[in-house]
Design an enzyme around this catalytic site. Structure first.
Site, short mmCIF file in Angstrom:
data_model
loop_
_atom_site.label_atom_id
_atom_site.label_comp_id
_atom_site.label_asym_id
_atom_site.label_seq_id
_atom_site.Cartn_x
_atom_site.Cartn_y
_atom_site.Cartn_z
N GLY A 72 0.81 -1.21 0.00
CA GLY A 72 0.00 0.00 0.00
C GLY A 72 0.85 1.27 0.00
CB THR A 73 3.82 2.27 1.96
OG1 THR A 73 3.18 2.07 3.22
CG2 THR A 73 4.74 3.48 2.03
CG ASN A 152 -6.03 4.25 7.90
OD1 ASN A 152 -6.36 5.30 7.35
ND2 ASN A 152 -4.92 4.15 8.60
CB SER A 200 -1.93 -3.16 1.26
OG SER A 200 -1.07 -3.94 2.05
CG HIS A 202 -0.16 -6.36 5.12
ND1 HIS A 202 -0.44 -5.96 6.40
CD2 HIS A 202 0.33 -5.27 4.49
CE1 HIS A 202 -0.12 -4.68 6.53
NE2 HIS A 202 0.35 -4.24 5.39
CB THR A 238 13.40 -9.84 -10.11
OG1 THR A 238 14.52 -9.62 -10.96
CG2 THR A 238 12.86 -11.24 -10.33
CB CYS A 326 0.83 2.52 9.68
SG CYS A 326 -0.84 1.97 9.45
C1 PLP Z 1 -2.10 -0.25 5.75
C2 PLP Z 1 -2.44 0.90 4.89
C3 PLP Z 1 -1.52 1.39 3.95
C4 PLP Z 1 -0.12 0.86 3.84
O1 PLP Z 1 -0.06 -0.41 3.27
P1 PLP Z 1 1.29 -1.29 3.49
O2 PLP Z 1 1.09 -2.45 2.57
O3 PLP Z 1 1.31 -1.67 4.93
O4 PLP Z 1 2.43 -0.43 3.10
C5 PLP Z 1 -1.92 2.44 3.15
N1 PLP Z 1 -3.13 2.99 3.26
C6 PLP Z 1 -4.05 2.55 4.14
C7 PLP Z 1 -5.39 3.18 4.21
C8 PLP Z 1 -3.73 1.50 5.00
O5 PLP Z 1 -4.62 1.08 5.92
#
Ligand code: PLP
Length: 384
Positions: A72-73, A152, A200, A202, A238, A326
């Site tokens: 996500g980041t 979030n 993301s 996870h 890769t 986070c």
């Molecule tokens: C967790 C989250 C991210 C970051 O995702 P990662 O895969 O942990 O880097 C970005 N935006 C929102 C809204 C999130 O909840």
């Protein structure tokens, strides 16, 4: 060992069995480089293609519009920084909100150091920004608008459909962070007018360190990682075949069960919310009661410190969070809750429960009992 009651699915989720199986197969058998010109390479390439097809069908978009990233980041960074840079001389103004994830906010801060101007639109007390306030913030030199689909910390949905329509009509790039919604609510890129959309793995039962950015066909995007030209030159390196296999399996599981998982999660959240509000005095839900993703419950307990409550919960095996996880252990009050107009004290007395389909009624009832004791204890301590 004490049983864990995991109510922090907004921070991360356990890896689902389907993702684990897919990853194990690739990890042991499909070690080829997807760019290799032999069967082992083609097998690795097929892993990428299959996951891409899975995601494209979930989003109703073209496979070529999916760019795999490290999560996500990175997807947020690439969309915000890469979208702004690609706009070149067209302008140097960006509109976003004060409640975005730090991946968006700190990408905007970086762009400010390059001379970009950023307008941060604030939400109302219900946790949602209005589409009108975003439209009013747009200037002739605005090149990018970034508004998350759901927050979030509160789970509150933002009016991204209307904002997307407006941005498209005005020839402005529109990015939305869909980390909290993808896999939980139906998404259709033929209706949501976004140029970029971040996801993301996870947060939906997939592995950490994997995700993707949807990049609409024809949308201008400057890469932020340079190298061998993988992912249509937009994200070199890769590919993470193991992670991408896990992502594809997690997406399939979520998509095939979206309604059942959503209903179950909603029912559990309703039970938790109702019991807390009825059985613990002086408690409040932060943000809209109706306009939310199914699993998130942000609750304020008057007269206590949220981080103290989290320690007591942890002692009983319950995982929840204060603000966003986070924010690596920062004790600052949540930027989201303060943007909604809460005082620092109110913000500090709030905690977030984020549920998913793996939680049970027994876990919810156990959590309520522990909460009742813990909140009463903390309030007594404070009165002394
Ligand atoms: C967790 C989250 C991210 C970051 O995702 P990662 O895969 O942990 O880097 C970005 N935006 C929102 C809204 C999130 O909840």
């Amino acid at each position: 060992m004490q049983k864990i009651v995991y109510l922090d699915n907004g921070a991360t989720t356990p890896l689902c069995a389907e993702a684990k199986a897919a990853m194990e197969r690739v990890m042991s058998d499909v070690y080829g480089n997807p760019s290799g010109n032999y069967s082992l390479g083609f097998a690795a390439k097929k892993i990428l293609n299959d996951s891409r097809a899975e995601i494209a069908s979930a989003l109703n978009c073209y496979e070529s519009e999916i760019i795999f990233t490290s999560g996500g980041t990175e997807s947020d960074d690439l969309a915000v920084i890469g979208g702004a840079l690609a706009s070149g001389a067209r302008g140097r103004h960006i509109v976003t909100t004060g409640i975005e994830h730090h991946a968006v906010l700190n990408s905007c801060r970086f762009l400010e150091t390059l001379g970009y101007k950023v307008t941060y639109v604030m939400p109302g007390p219900d946790g949602a920004v209005s589409a009108d306030s975003v439209k009013e913030a747009v200037r002739p030199d605005t090149v990018l608008v970034s508004v998350m689909q759901a927050n979030n910390e509160t789970g509150v949905l933002q009016p991204v459909e209307e904002i997307g329509e407006f941005a498209r009509a005005n020839n402005i790039l529109f990015h939305t962070d869909a980390v909290c919604t993808f896999g939980k609510l139906p998404l259709d890129m033929s209706r949501l007018k976004a140029d970029f959309l971040s996801v993301s793995a996870h947060k939906i039962g997939g592995p950490k360190g994997t995700g993707f950015l949807y990049v609409r066909r024809g949308a201008a995007l400057q890469p932020t990682v340079y190298g061998g030209g993988q992912e249509r030159g937009l994200r070199s390196g890769t590919e993470n075949t193991v992670g991408i296999a896990g992502l594809g399996a997690a997406v399939r599981r979520k998509r095939d069960n979206m309604e059942i998982f959503g209903e179950k999660t909603l029912r559990l959240r309703a039970r938790l919310q109702k019991r807390i509000l009825e059985e613990i005095p002086d408690t409040h839900v932060n943000g809209s009661l109706t306009n939310r993703v199914p699993g998130t419950l942000n609750i304020r307990f008057d007269g206590i410190v949220g981080t103290s409550l989290l320690i007591l919960l942890d002692g009983k095996g319950i995982c929840a969070s204060a603000g966003a996880a986070c924010n690596n252990a920062s004790q600052k009050p949540s930027h989201v809750l303060t943007a909604m107009g809460l005082t620092e004290k109110e913000s500090a007395s709030s905690i977030r429960f984020s549920l998913n389909e793996l939680n049970t009624e027994e876990e919810i009832d156990y959590t309520v009992e522990v909460l009742k004791e813990s909140v009463e204890y903390l309030r007594k301590m404070r009165a002394l």
